[in-house]
Design an enzyme around this catalytic site. Structure first.
Site, PDB file in Angstrom:
ATOM      1  CG  ASP A  91      18.457 -14.689   3.668  1.00 61.19           C
ATOM      2  OD1 ASP A  91      17.958 -14.519   2.538  1.00 61.19           O
ATOM      3  OD2 ASP A  91      18.576 -13.780   4.501  1.00 61.19           O
ATOM      4  CD  GLU A 133      21.013  -9.704  -1.675  1.00 57.82           C
ATOM      5  OE1 GLU A 133      21.486  -8.728  -1.060  1.00 57.82           O
ATOM      6  OE2 GLU A 133      19.831 -10.080  -1.549  1.00 57.82           O
ATOM      7  CG  ASN A 149      27.160  -4.924   2.784  1.00 57.50           C
ATOM      8  OD1 ASN A 149      27.561  -4.763   3.927  1.00 57.50           O
ATOM      9  ND2 ASN A 149      25.874  -4.890   2.474  1.00 57.50           N
ATOM     10  N   GLY A 170      20.567  -1.586   4.099  1.00 56.52           N
ATOM     11  CA  GLY A 170      20.816  -0.585   3.084  1.00 56.52           C
ATOM     12  C   GLY A 170      22.151   0.119   3.213  1.00 56.52           C
ATOM     13  CE  LYS A 171      22.525   4.145   7.150  1.00 54.62           C
ATOM     14  NZ  LYS A 171      22.632   4.871   8.442  1.00 54.62           N
ATOM     15  CD  GLN A 188       9.332 -14.182   4.522  1.00 54.89           C
ATOM     16  OE1 GLN A 188       8.745 -13.366   3.818  1.00 54.89           O
ATOM     17  NE2 GLN A 188       9.509 -13.993   5.829  1.00 54.89           N
ATOM     18  N   GLY A 238      19.343  -6.996  17.273  1.00 57.15           N
ATOM     19  CA  GLY A 238      19.269  -8.440  17.509  1.00 57.15           C
ATOM     20  C   GLY A 238      18.952  -9.277  16.293  1.00 57.15           C
ATOM     21  CG  HIS A 239      16.783  -9.237  11.988  1.00 53.30           C
ATOM     22  ND1 HIS A 239      15.589  -9.851  12.305  1.00 53.30           N
ATOM     23  CD2 HIS A 239      16.990  -9.492  10.672  1.00 53.30           C
ATOM     24  CE1 HIS A 239      15.083 -10.428  11.237  1.00 53.30           C
ATOM     25  NE2 HIS A 239      15.915 -10.230  10.233  1.00 53.30           N
ATOM     26  CG  HIS A 278      20.049 -15.458   0.441  1.00 57.62           C
ATOM     27  ND1 HIS A 278      20.437 -14.198   0.785  1.00 57.62           N
ATOM     28  CD2 HIS A 278      20.904 -16.299   1.075  1.00 57.62           C
ATOM     29  CE1 HIS A 278      21.478 -14.254   1.606  1.00 57.62           C
ATOM     30  NE2 HIS A 278      21.779 -15.536   1.791  1.00 57.62           N
TER      31      HIS A 278
END
Length: 346
Positions: A36, A219, A153, A113-114, A314, A89-90, A289
């Site tokens: 990202d 997204e 989200n 996922g939420k 990545q 902390g991420h 992204h």
């Protein structure tokens, strides 16, 4: 079409570069592994920020050789654990922008996922960690999403400033749609009365890439202004699955910062439209992204891609953007193999 002979040559070139860097006295040299990415330039130096514990930060003089500058946050933002229980902390999906001598870094806190998520912002007068006035001051949470209350989200922020000087935050990941909301003059709070727009959506079932959460696999909005048009980039598919990643980039265009953004066929991205810009290939099965910028008279697409030859790790990619006769952006997929970013650790 990719040159089938190019991949071995590129890998040999990378090996040679790493060997030369080792001889030059670098204790470690490797390709930049990043998720990202967003970028900005201060003076003669480029700065790169990415998802990671505390938000990872790099600097470079040439956009190819990158120095790791540590993390923006030495400790978690004070609001994070209240907004997202069990926060570890991420910090996800930053965006960086300058205003009136201050750099505003937006970032996300989320439960994977939420849609238990929030977007915050921190500011610094400089990005140079060795400058005497360097230092981030967190301004707290800008907005949040709550399960069962919100069908969007609060993650993946991007700030765009319209022709009237109003700052808009675009954001969103999965659920029903990607959103946009106006910020107040401080750029740290939602403007009142609140102004909201739906800018993109992808109904469940419209993508042949498997299950989605609540709704379609879309997204990471990023809006880039070119001449009199605003281009909305979105990521379709699923990230973070190494060789199984289905990430790809789609675009739409509008005369207004808030849309509607239409694809090449005239379909609104808010109604499931979108024109594919770039997708993965054998060497780079998933990519996306992105962010986009103009530096020194050239336009650049900044993104991450999963490298099949490195177990789907990545990697940072920076591709030059060109423009077709109808004013749409284009990129050359051959540059995925040609571009090599090196992380230097002294």
């Amino acid at each position: 079409m990719l040159n089938k002979n190019k991949r071995p040559i590129t890998l040999a070139l990378v090996a040679s570069l790493l060997a030369l860097l080792a001889l030059a006295g670098c204790s470690e040299a490797k390709q930049v592994s990043i998720h990202d990415p967003v970028m900005i330039k201060e003076g003669d130096t480029y700065y790169l920020f990415s998802t990671g514990p505390g938000i990872t930060m790099y600097s470079s003089s040439d956009m190819k050789n990158w120095r790791r500058e540590g993390e923006v946050f030495n400790q978690a933002p004070s609001w994070a654990s209240n907004a997202v229980p069990n926060f570890k902390g991420h910090l996800w999906a930053p965006d960086i922008i300058e205003k009136d001598g201050l750099f505003y870094l937006y970032y996300s806190v989320s439960a994977f996922g939420k849609n238990t998520s929030g977007i915050g912002v921190t500011v610094s007068p400089t990005l140079n960690p060795r400058a005497p006035n360097y230092g981030w001051q967190d301004k707290g949470m800008v907005l949040r999403s709550v399960p069962e209350r919100d069908e969007w989200n609060a993650i993946d922020p991007n700030i765009v400033v319209d022709n009237n000087g109003t700052a808009w935050m675009a954001f969103g990941s999965f659920w029903q749609s990607l959103k946009m909301v106006a910020l107040d003059s401080s750029w740290t709070k939602i403007a009142e009365p609140q102004q909201w727009h739906t800018i993109a959506a992808l109904p469940k079932g419209s993508m042949p890439t498997g299950d989605a959460v609540k709704d379609g696999e879309i997204e990471a909005p990023f809006i880039f202004k070119k001449n009199d048009d605003y281009f909305l980039f979105v990521s379709w598919g699923k990230c973070c699955r190494k060789d199984e990643s289905t990430y790809r980039l789609a675009i739409g265009r509008s005369e207004n910062a808030t849309g509607p953004f239409l694809d090449k066929n005239g379909k609104d991205l808010a109604q499931g439209g979108g024109t594919l810009l770039i997708s993965g290939n054998k060497n780079w099965p998933g990519l996306g992204h992105n962010s986009a910028y103009t530096f020194d008279g050239k336009d650049w697409l900044v993104l991450h891609a999963y490298e099949s030859a490195d177990n789907g790790l990545q990697k940072l990619k920076i591709l030059e953007i060109n423009w077709d006769k109808d004013g749409w952006p284009t990129v050359d997929t051959n540059e995925l193999d040609e571009f090599v970013s090196i992380e230097l650790t002294q």
